[in-house]
Design a protein around this motif. Structure first.
Motif, PDB file in Angstrom:
ATOM      1  N   LEU A 191      -7.487  -2.843  -0.527  1.00 51.90           N
ATOM      2  CA  LEU A 191      -6.029  -2.885  -0.687  1.00 51.90           C
ATOM      3  C   LEU A 191      -5.486  -1.544  -1.165  1.00 51.90           C
ATOM      4  O   LEU A 191      -4.421  -1.098  -0.723  1.00 51.90           O
ATOM      5  CB  LEU A 191      -5.648  -3.983  -1.681  1.00 51.90           C
ATOM      6  CG  LEU A 191      -5.876  -5.418  -1.217  1.00 51.90           C
ATOM      7  CD1 LEU A 191      -5.668  -6.394  -2.374  1.00 51.90           C
ATOM      8  CD2 LEU A 191      -4.957  -5.764  -0.057  1.00 51.90           C
ATOM      9  N   GLY A 239      -3.167   0.531   1.184  1.00 54.04           N
ATOM     10  CA  GLY A 239      -1.830   0.649   0.604  1.00 54.04           C
ATOM     11  C   GLY A 239      -1.412   2.091   0.434  1.00 54.04           C
ATOM     12  O   GLY A 239      -0.250   2.449   0.678  1.00 54.04           O
ATOM     13  N   LYS A 294      -2.382  -1.853   7.912  1.00 52.87           N
ATOM     14  CA  LYS A 294      -1.551  -3.043   7.701  1.00 52.87           C
ATOM     15  C   LYS A 294      -2.373  -4.321   7.922  1.00 52.87           C
ATOM     16  O   LYS A 294      -2.270  -5.287   7.142  1.00 52.87           O
ATOM     17  CB  LYS A 294      -0.373  -3.011   8.667  1.00 52.87           C
ATOM     18  CG  LYS A 294       0.549  -4.229   8.601  1.00 52.87           C
ATOM     19  CD  LYS A 294       1.249  -4.333   7.268  1.00 52.87           C
ATOM     20  CE  LYS A 294       2.355  -5.382   7.294  1.00 52.87           C
ATOM     21  NZ  LYS A 294       1.870  -6.729   7.616  1.00 52.87           N
ATOM     22  N   HIS A 297      -4.930  -4.742   5.095  1.00 50.89           N
ATOM     23  CA  HIS A 297      -4.194  -5.062   3.869  1.00 50.89           C
ATOM     24  C   HIS A 297      -3.823  -6.547   3.833  1.00 50.89           C
ATOM     25  O   HIS A 297      -3.979  -7.209   2.801  1.00 50.89           O
ATOM     26  CB  HIS A 297      -2.930  -4.197   3.795  1.00 50.89           C
ATOM     27  CG  HIS A 297      -2.403  -4.012   2.412  1.00 50.89           C
ATOM     28  ND1 HIS A 297      -2.881  -3.051   1.553  1.00 50.89           N
ATOM     29  CD2 HIS A 297      -1.430  -4.678   1.731  1.00 50.89           C
ATOM     30  CE1 HIS A 297      -2.235  -3.126   0.405  1.00 50.89           C
ATOM     31  NE2 HIS A 297      -1.342  -4.111   0.480  1.00 50.89           N
ATOM     32  N   GLY A 336       3.246 -10.044  -2.925  1.00 48.71           N
ATOM     33  CA  GLY A 336       2.575  -9.900  -1.639  1.00 48.71           C
ATOM     34  C   GLY A 336       2.763 -11.123  -0.760  1.00 48.71           C
ATOM     35  O   GLY A 336       3.005 -11.004   0.443  1.00 48.71           O
ATOM     36  N   HIS A 352       5.940  -4.981  -5.971  1.00 48.53           N
ATOM     37  CA  HIS A 352       4.607  -4.793  -5.392  1.00 48.53           C
ATOM     38  C   HIS A 352       4.162  -3.339  -5.544  1.00 48.53           C
ATOM     39  O   HIS A 352       3.022  -3.069  -5.957  1.00 48.53           O
ATOM     40  CB  HIS A 352       4.640  -5.185  -3.921  1.00 48.53           C
ATOM     41  CG  HIS A 352       3.299  -5.484  -3.335  1.00 48.53           C
ATOM     42  ND1 HIS A 352       2.620  -6.665  -3.552  1.00 48.53           N
ATOM     43  CD2 HIS A 352       2.488  -4.740  -2.519  1.00 48.53           C
ATOM     44  CE1 HIS A 352       1.472  -6.649  -2.909  1.00 48.53           C
ATOM     45  NE2 HIS A 352       1.363  -5.492  -2.280  1.00 48.53           N
ATOM     46  N   ALA A 366       1.264  -1.966  -8.022  1.00 50.28           N
ATOM     47  CA  ALA A 366       0.135  -1.284  -7.379  1.00 50.28           C
ATOM     48  C   ALA A 366      -0.146   0.060  -8.047  1.00 50.28           C
ATOM     49  O   ALA A 366      -1.317   0.435  -8.231  1.00 50.28           O
ATOM     50  CB  ALA A 366       0.426  -1.086  -5.895  1.00 50.28           C
TER      51      ALA A 366
END
Length: 335
Positions: free
Chosen positions: A143, A147, A174, A177, A253, A275, A279
């Motif tokens: 992730l 990301g 994408k 993820h 998410g 998000h 992160a």
């Protein structure tokens, strides 16, 4: 006879003039009407687009949340916040934290075992704990890297690769993820429930912070090994950070990848910002955690490879836990 002829000539000359004047007046009237209509149309267009730009809702046959809103002002403002603040802060978090720990390592070196390795391996983590840790760790890293590409790739990679390569990279990021997310959420939830009893802060944890966990190899802090239970104060801080912001990441998410929820665009933009901010915090703490568990703590990585730690490592870094399992008879050595 002459007079009659003059009147006829005058009529012939006057008639075109009257017709011309009439036509001119009619044309002028049409021009005035057209100008007025144009002005009214322009005024109407200006008011219409002013309303559109301000986010007013109109009529549409489209179904769904906010179908009648052509321009969402809060969404534009949220995008500006993401581009102007979150993206550079994320880049700073990655480079800054990694760079700071690299400098610390080059200056300080790793935290060595004062009495070296004993050769006796003490059970610290069960097989189930190892599975939970590595599933969560690998999904979290997936992730993080995908990301980062989604957020920073257009600045770091896109200018230097072809359109086709960039398209594949961003599409792959994408996709990975989206699929790694649920795996992380499940592992995170199990981790929180299973390990929470071991993560309560104690008074002795304050001293751990005051002496930087005993990791300093010079000055007055050298050789200071503070008391610590099963988890030291740094690990507890990492756990509660992961618990809180992992929750934010999970909820936001889900909001972002579930179109069936039909959320208003304000809610979707808020989820995106939450998000991204969560992160950034998780990424910064993950970098710290990796540094501490690998190169900064001699013998530390072995714990998550086999579930066992060297007895001298346990005594030096988690002395209260070692004393507890020794006293209650649960101390287990590897055969």
């Amino acid at each position: 006879m002459l007079l009659k002829s003059l009147r006829s000539l005058f009529t012939v000359l006057l008639l075109p003039l009257v017709l011309a004047m009439g036509l001119g007046l009619t044309t002028s009237a049409y021009a005035v009407d057209e100008q007025t209509s144009q002005q009214m149309a322009n005024t109407s267009d200006a008011e219409l687009w002013r309303a559109v730009k301000s986010g007013d809702k109109g009529y549409t046959t489209a179904k769904g949340a906010e179908g009648g809103v052509m321009i969402n002002v809060s969404a534009i403002e949220g995008t500006n916040v993401k581009n102007d603040y979150l993206t550079p802060v994320m880049a700073l978090a990655v480079c800054g934290v990694f760079g700071a720990f690299l400098i610390f390592y080059l200056v300080n070196g790793p935290s060595k075992l004062s009495h070296g390795f004993s050769g006796k391996m003490v059970l610290r983590w069960s097989k189930a704990d190892l599975w939970i840790h590595w599933v969560m760790a690998l999904s979290c890293l997936a992730l993080i890297f995908t990301g980062l590409n989604i957020m920073l790739g257009k600045h770091v990679l896109q200018p230097y690769v072809g359109t086709g390569i960039w398209g594949s990279l961003i599409y792959g990021s994408k996709t990975i993820h989206d699929y790694a997310g649920p795996l992380f959420i499940v592992a995170w939830a199990i981790c929180v429930v299973k390990w929470m009893p071991l993560q309560t802060f104690k008074l002795y944890d304050l001293k751990w912070f005051l002496v930087v966990g005993g990791y300093i190899n010079f000055g007055p802090f050298k050789g200071k090994h503070p008391d610590s239970g099963f988890a030291n104060a740094g690990e507890k801080m990492w756990f509660w950070t992961l618990t809180l912001f992992g929750l934010f990441i999970a909820v936001s998410g889900i909001m972002l990848v579930m179109p069936a929820l039909e959320l208003p665009r304000e809610a979707s933009m808020a989820a995106l910002l939450v998000h991204g901010l969560s992160a950034i915090i998780i990424i910064a703490f993950t970098i710290v955690h990796i540094w501490m568990a690998t190169v900064l703590s001699e013998g530390g990585m072995e714990c998550m490879k086999s579930g066992y730690c060297d007895e001298n490592w346990a005594v030096q870094h988690h002395n209260l836990w070692y004393d507890e399992i020794k006293d209650n008879g649960t101390l287990t050595y590897r055969d």
